[in-house]
Design an enzyme around this catalytic site. Structure first.
Site, PDB file in Angstrom:
ATOM      1  N   ARG A  12      -9.345   0.425   3.721  1.00 50.07           N
ATOM      2  CA  ARG A  12      -8.416   1.367   3.083  1.00 50.07           C
ATOM      3  C   ARG A  12      -7.094   0.693   2.755  1.00 50.07           C
ATOM      4  NH1 ARG A  12      -6.730   5.778   6.521  1.00 50.07           N
ATOM      5  NH2 ARG A  12      -5.208   5.738   4.877  1.00 50.07           N
ATOM      6  N   LYS A  53       0.843  -1.210   0.000  1.00 50.38           N
ATOM      7  CA  LYS A  53       0.000   0.000   0.000  1.00 50.38           C
ATOM      8  C   LYS A  53       0.870   1.250   0.000  1.00 50.38           C
ATOM      9  CE  LYS A  53      -1.783   1.736   3.997  1.00 50.38           C
ATOM     10  NZ  LYS A  53      -1.571   3.163   4.268  1.00 50.38           N
ATOM     11  N   ASN A  54       1.824   1.295   0.917  1.00 51.88           N
ATOM     12  CA  ASN A  54       2.566   2.548   1.089  1.00 51.88           C
ATOM     13  C   ASN A  54       3.537   2.844  -0.052  1.00 51.88           C
ATOM     14  OD1 ASN A  54       1.035   3.141   3.290  1.00 51.88           O
ATOM     15  ND2 ASN A  54       2.574   2.546   4.814  1.00 51.88           N
ATOM     16  N   CYS A 103      -5.141   8.258   8.791  1.00 48.88           N
ATOM     17  CA  CYS A 103      -5.350   7.767  10.156  1.00 48.88           C
ATOM     18  C   CYS A 103      -5.008   8.845  11.182  1.00 48.88           C
ATOM     19  CB  CYS A 103      -4.481   6.535  10.415  1.00 48.88           C
ATOM     20  SG  CYS A 103      -4.982   5.109   9.449  1.00 48.88           S
ATOM     21  N   ARG A 131      -4.009  10.121   3.610  1.00 49.67           N
ATOM     22  CA  ARG A 131      -2.815  10.882   3.946  1.00 49.67           C
ATOM     23  C   ARG A 131      -1.922  11.103   2.710  1.00 49.67           C
ATOM     24  NH1 ARG A 131      -1.868  13.908   7.952  1.00 49.67           N
ATOM     25  NH2 ARG A 131       0.301  14.455   8.123  1.00 49.67           N
ATOM     26  N   ASP A 177       3.670   0.432  12.453  1.00 50.52           N
ATOM     27  CA  ASP A 177       2.458  -0.116  11.838  1.00 50.52           C
ATOM     28  C   ASP A 177       2.117  -1.516  12.354  1.00 50.52           C
ATOM     29  OD1 ASP A 177       2.300   2.189  10.399  1.00 50.52           O
ATOM     30  OD2 ASP A 177       3.034   1.346   8.527  1.00 50.52           O
ATOM     31  N   ARG A 232       0.141  15.177  13.302  1.00 50.98           N
ATOM     32  CA  ARG A 232       0.965  14.740  12.163  1.00 50.98           C
ATOM     33  C   ARG A 232       1.334  15.968  11.329  1.00 50.98           C
ATOM     34  NH1 ARG A 232      -1.708   9.347   9.541  1.00 50.98           N
ATOM     35  NH2 ARG A 232       0.390   9.028   8.716  1.00 50.98           N
ATOM     36  N   PRO A 233       2.297  16.778  11.849  1.00 53.76           N
ATOM     37  CA  PRO A 233       2.644  18.003  11.137  1.00 53.76           C
ATOM     38  C   PRO A 233       3.301  17.714   9.794  1.00 53.76           C
ATOM     39  CG  PRO A 233       4.190  17.594  12.936  1.00 53.76           C
ATOM     40  CD  PRO A 233       3.125  16.552  13.039  1.00 53.76           C
ATOM     41  N   ILE A 234       3.324  18.723   8.899  1.00 51.86           N
ATOM     42  CA  ILE A 234       4.024  18.534   7.627  1.00 51.86           C
ATOM     43  C   ILE A 234       5.134  19.582   7.473  1.00 51.86           C
ATOM     44  CG2 ILE A 234       2.086  17.382   6.477  1.00 51.86           C
ATOM     45  CD1 ILE A 234       1.691  20.067   4.912  1.00 51.86           C
ATOM     46  N   ASP A 235       5.644  20.050   8.638  1.00 54.95           N
ATOM     47  CA  ASP A 235       6.668  21.105   8.605  1.00 54.95           C
ATOM     48  C   ASP A 235       7.920  20.677   7.825  1.00 54.95           C
ATOM     49  OD1 ASP A 235       6.815  19.320  10.909  1.00 54.95           O
ATOM     50  OD2 ASP A 235       8.613  20.424  11.454  1.00 54.95           O
ATOM     51  N   GLN A 236       8.285  19.405   7.888  1.00 53.61           N
ATOM     52  CA  GLN A 236       9.511  18.968   7.200  1.00 53.61           C
ATOM     53  C   GLN A 236       9.310  18.923   5.681  1.00 53.61           C
ATOM     54  OE1 GLN A 236      12.474  18.579   9.072  1.00 53.61           O
ATOM     55  NE2 GLN A 236      11.023  19.481  10.503  1.00 53.61           N
TER      56      GLN A 236
HETATM   57  C1  EPZ Z   1       4.065   6.808   6.732  1.00 56.45           C
HETATM   58  O1  EPZ Z   1       3.314   7.866   7.318  1.00 56.45           O
HETATM   59  C2  EPZ Z   1       3.078   5.702   6.484  1.00 56.45           C
HETATM   60  N1  EPZ Z   1       2.051   6.191   5.588  1.00 56.45           N
HETATM   61  C3  EPZ Z   1       2.489   5.244   7.796  1.00 56.45           C
HETATM   62  O2  EPZ Z   1       1.660   4.137   7.495  1.00 56.45           O
HETATM   63  C4  EPZ Z   1       3.590   4.806   8.732  1.00 56.45           C
HETATM   64  O3  EPZ Z   1       3.035   4.506   9.989  1.00 56.45           O
HETATM   65  C5  EPZ Z   1       4.624   5.916   8.881  1.00 56.45           C
HETATM   66  O4  EPZ Z   1       5.091   6.343   7.591  1.00 56.45           O
HETATM   67  C6  EPZ Z   1       5.832   5.518   9.719  1.00 56.45           C
HETATM   68  O5  EPZ Z   1       6.424   4.390   9.177  1.00 56.45           O
HETATM   69  C7  EPZ Z   1       2.236   6.153   4.286  1.00 56.45           C
HETATM   70  O6  EPZ Z   1       3.272   5.721   3.782  1.00 56.45           O
HETATM   71  C8  EPZ Z   1       1.142   6.644   3.436  1.00 56.45           C
HETATM   72  P1  EPZ Z   1       6.206   9.982   8.926  1.00 56.45           P
HETATM   73  P2  EPZ Z   1       3.920   9.340   7.381  1.00 56.45           P
HETATM   74  O7  EPZ Z   1       6.242  11.203   8.118  1.00 56.45           O
HETATM   75  O8  EPZ Z   1       4.728   9.546   6.167  1.00 56.45           O
HETATM   76  C9  EPZ Z   1       6.629  13.291  12.391  1.00 56.45           C
HETATM   77  C10 EPZ Z   1      -0.205   2.729   7.848  1.00 56.45           C
HETATM   78  O9  EPZ Z   1      -0.901   2.228   8.771  1.00 56.45           O
HETATM   79  N2  EPZ Z   1       6.655  14.315  11.323  1.00 56.45           N
HETATM   80  O10 EPZ Z   1       7.321   9.008   8.778  1.00 56.45           O
HETATM   81  O11 EPZ Z   1       2.808  10.276   7.675  1.00 56.45           O
HETATM   82  C11 EPZ Z   1       5.259  12.612  12.502  1.00 56.45           C
HETATM   83  O12 EPZ Z   1       4.360  13.389  13.251  1.00 56.45           O
HETATM   84  C12 EPZ Z   1       0.396   4.049   8.076  1.00 56.45           C
HETATM   85  O13 EPZ Z   1       0.006   2.185   6.756  1.00 56.45           O
HETATM   86  C13 EPZ Z   1       6.943  15.618  11.668  1.00 56.45           C
HETATM   87  O14 EPZ Z   1       7.152  15.961  12.841  1.00 56.45           O
HETATM   88  O15 EPZ Z   1       4.839   9.213   8.655  1.00 56.45           O
HETATM   89  C14 EPZ Z   1       5.641  11.305  13.143  1.00 56.45           C
HETATM   90  O16 EPZ Z   1       5.756  11.488  14.513  1.00 56.45           O
HETATM   91  C15 EPZ Z   1      -0.256   4.993   8.918  1.00 56.45           C
HETATM   92  N3  EPZ Z   1       6.983  16.556  10.675  1.00 56.45           N
HETATM   93  C16 EPZ Z   1       7.023  10.990  12.548  1.00 56.45           C
HETATM   94  O17 EPZ Z   1       7.506  12.236  12.036  1.00 56.45           O
HETATM   95  C17 EPZ Z   1       6.766  16.238   9.368  1.00 56.45           C
HETATM   96  O18 EPZ Z   1       6.825  17.130   8.505  1.00 56.45           O
HETATM   97  C18 EPZ Z   1       7.014   9.975  11.419  1.00 56.45           C
HETATM   98  O19 EPZ Z   1       6.054  10.356  10.441  1.00 56.45           O
HETATM   99  C19 EPZ Z   1       6.486  14.910   9.024  1.00 56.45           C
HETATM  100  C20 EPZ Z   1       6.434  13.954  10.031  1.00 56.45           C
END
Ligand code: EPZ
Length: 421
Positions: free
Chosen positions: A397, A22-23, A117, A93, A305, A122-126
C-alpha cells in the site's frame, strides 16, 4: 496472496532513491477534484494506495490519464458523483479526504467511514467539528458520513488534538468557503505544506501551513495546475533505518533532510555514523548501537510512522531502550511479531521496553499494518536465517518496489506466491 522470504545477515551497501510522498499524494489527488479543469501531478509513488485512489476518482466521473508510472493528469470536467463506494473507500484511510473535496465541489458528499491501518481508535470527530463550523450539516448513517451545505462560510476552528487528517480536510472544505477560516492547533507536517502549495498554485489563498495556525481566505475558482510531490520522508527513514540496523553503508538520495531532523538527532544518539547533504543522507554504519529513549510526537517530533522501524536496531543495543507512542493508542502490533524473532520487549501502557543485546532469529511473521510490515523487513535483515513475512499487501500500500530497492543494496528478499510457500 504473496509473502516475502528474507535471508538475514547482509550489510546493505549502495545507493537508493526515495519516491514521492504517499501521504502528500493521497491528499493532493482528492484535492485535484476541486479544480474545474485538468490537474497534472508528478513524482507520484507507484503504490497500491494510489491505484485505489485513481479507481475511486474514475468512479466519481473524473478521468485519470496515466502519463507514466509516476505522473498522471486528472480531468475533472465530468465529475458528477458525490457518493463514494464502500468497496474502494474501505481500502485506504485517505479516502476521507473526498469528504472535504466533494463538499467544496458539490456542496454535498457521502463517503463511507474510511479503512486504512488499524492503529487503535481513529475517530474523525475533529473533521466533523470542522465541517460543521464551516456550515455543513453532517449525519452519520449506516456507516456513511453524509454532508450538505447551501453555502460554506469561513470560521475559526480550534482542533482539540493535533491531527493531520482533520487539518487537511478542513483546508479542503475551506478553500472556496466565503470569507476567512482559521485553523488553530493545526498539524505542521511537511505533507500539509505540500498540499497548501498545491492549493495555492490552483489559486487558493492558504497562509501559514507548516505552523500551528493556518489561515484560508476563500476564493471563487480553482484553476488548472501542474504539481510535483515532495519526497517521502517516511520511505527515506525506512532505508536509513535499514542501512543503520545492518551496519551498512548506504546513500539515500532525493531526501529533504530538514523533514527528518528529529530522526537524525536520535540516530546520532544511538551512534549511527551518518552525513547529511543538501538532498541526501549517507549512512556509514553503526557497529555498536547505544540504547535510547524515544517518544513519538506530531511533526516536528519523532514520527509515529518510524516508531516501529527504529525498534530492530534497538534490539541490538546493549541495555534497555524505551519507545513511547504518544500519537496512536494501539500502534504496537509489531511487538509480538518481533518477539517471535527472539526480541526481549515488554509493553507497559503506551511504552515498549526493549532489552537489547540478544540477536534476532528468522521466523514466520505477519505484517499487521504498513509500517509494522516495514519494521519486520528490517528485523528480518538483521536476523539469523530466513524470515517469511505474510500480510504484505499492507506493505505494498505504501512502499514502491521495496524488495527491489533493498535487493539493489544487497538484501536477499524474494517475493513468493502462496502456492510456492
Ligand atoms: C496521518 O494519519 C497519516 N496518514 C498517518 O500515516 C500518520 O501516522 C498520522 O497522520 C500521524 O502522523 C495519512 O496521511 C494518510 P491524525 P491520520 O489525524 O491523519 C487522533 C502511515 O503509516 N484524532 O494526525 O489518520 C487520532 O486518533 C500512516 O503512513 C482524533 O482524536 O492521523 C490520533 O490519535 C498511518 N480525532 C491522532 O489524533 C480526529 O478527528 C493523530 O491522528 C482525528 C484524529
Amino acid at each position: 496472496m504473496e509473502k516475502l522470504a528474507i535471508k538475514g545477515g547482509a550489510k546493505l551497501q549502495g545507493e537508493v532513491t526515495v519516491s514521492g510522498s504517499k501521504n502528500s499524494s493521497v491528499a493532493i489527488l482528492p484535492a485535484a477534484l476541486m479544480a474545474n479543469s485538468e490537474v497534472s501531478i508528478e513524482n507520484l509513488p507507484e503504490i497500491s494506495d494510489i491505484a485505489t485512489l485513481s479507481e475511486l476518482i474514475n468512479y466519481l466521473g473524473a478521468r485519470v490519464e496515466i502519463n507514466s508510472s509516476h505522473s498522471l493528469t486528472i480531468h475533472t470536467d465530468n465529475l458528477f458523483q458525490w457518493h463514494a463506494p464502500y468497496d474502494l473507500v474501505k481500502k485506504l484511510r485517505a479516502s476521507y479526504y473526498l469528504l472535504g473535496s466533494l463538499l467544496t465541489r458539490f456542496g454535498k458528499a457521502a463517503v463511507p467511514l474510511p479503512g486504512g491501518c488499524i492503529l487503535g481508535p481513529r475517530p474523525i470527530d475533529q473533521h466533523i467539528k470542522g465541517f460543521t463550523a464551516l456550515g455543513a450539516r453532517v449525519k452519520l448513517e449506516h456507516g456513511l458520513v453524509k454532508m450538505e451545505a447551501e453555502e460554506l462560510k469561513g470560521a475559526e476552528i480550534y482542533l482539540d488534538v493535533v491531527t493531520v487528517g482533520a487539518t487537511i480536510n478542513i483546508m479542503l472544505a475551506a478553500v472556496k468557503a466565503k470569507g476567512k477560516t482559521i485553523i488553530e492547533n493545526a498539524a505542521k507536517e511537511p505533507e500539509i505544506v505540500d498540499l497548501a502549495n498545491f492549493l495555492n498554485a490552483m489559486g487558493a489563498e492558504v497562509i501559514g501551513a507548516g505552523t500551528d495556525v493556518i489561515k484560508i481566505y476563500g476564493v471563487k475558482e480553482l484553476k488548472s495546475v501542474e504539481h510535483m510531490i515532495i519526497p517521502d520522508r517516511i520511505e527515506a527513514g525506512t532505508y536509513i533505518m535499514a542501512a543503520a540496523s545492518t551496519d551498512g553503508n548506504v546513500l539515500v538520495k532525493d531526501v529533504i533532510p530538514k523533514h527528518l531532523e528529529a530522526v537524525i538527532a536520535k540516530l546520532k544518539e544511538i551512534e549511527v555514523d551518518l552525513e547529511v547533504g543538501e538532498d541526501w543522507i549517507l549512512i556509514k554504519g553503526c557497529a555498536s548501537p547505544r540504547s535510547a529513549n524515544i517518544k513519538t510526537f506530531p511533526y516536528p517530533g519523532f514520527p509515529t510512522d518510524l516508531q516501529a522501524l527504529i525498534m530492530p536496531i534497538l534490539t541490538k543495543a546493549v541495555g534497555s531502550s524505551i519507545i513511547t507512542e504518544n500519537v496512536f493508542e494501539g500502534r504496537f502490533k509489531h511487538v509480538d511479531e518481533i518477539k517471535r524473532m527472539g526480541a526481549n520487549i515488554r509493553l507497559e501502557g503506551r511504552s515498549a521496553i526493549i532489552e537489547g543485546g540478544c540477536g534476532l532469529m528468522g521466523a514466520p511473521v505477519k505484517a499487521t499494518d504498513l509500517r509494522a510490515g516495514a519494521a519486520l523487513i528490517i528485523a528480518a535483515l538483521i536476523a539469523e536465517g530466513e524470515t517469511v513475512i505474510s500480510g504484505i499487501d499492507h506493505i505494498d500500500r505504501g512502499y514502491q518496489k521495496i524488495e527491489e530497492k533493498l535487493n539493489n543494496l544487497g538484501a536477499g528478499i524474494n517475493r513468493i506466491c502462496l502456492e510456492e510457500v
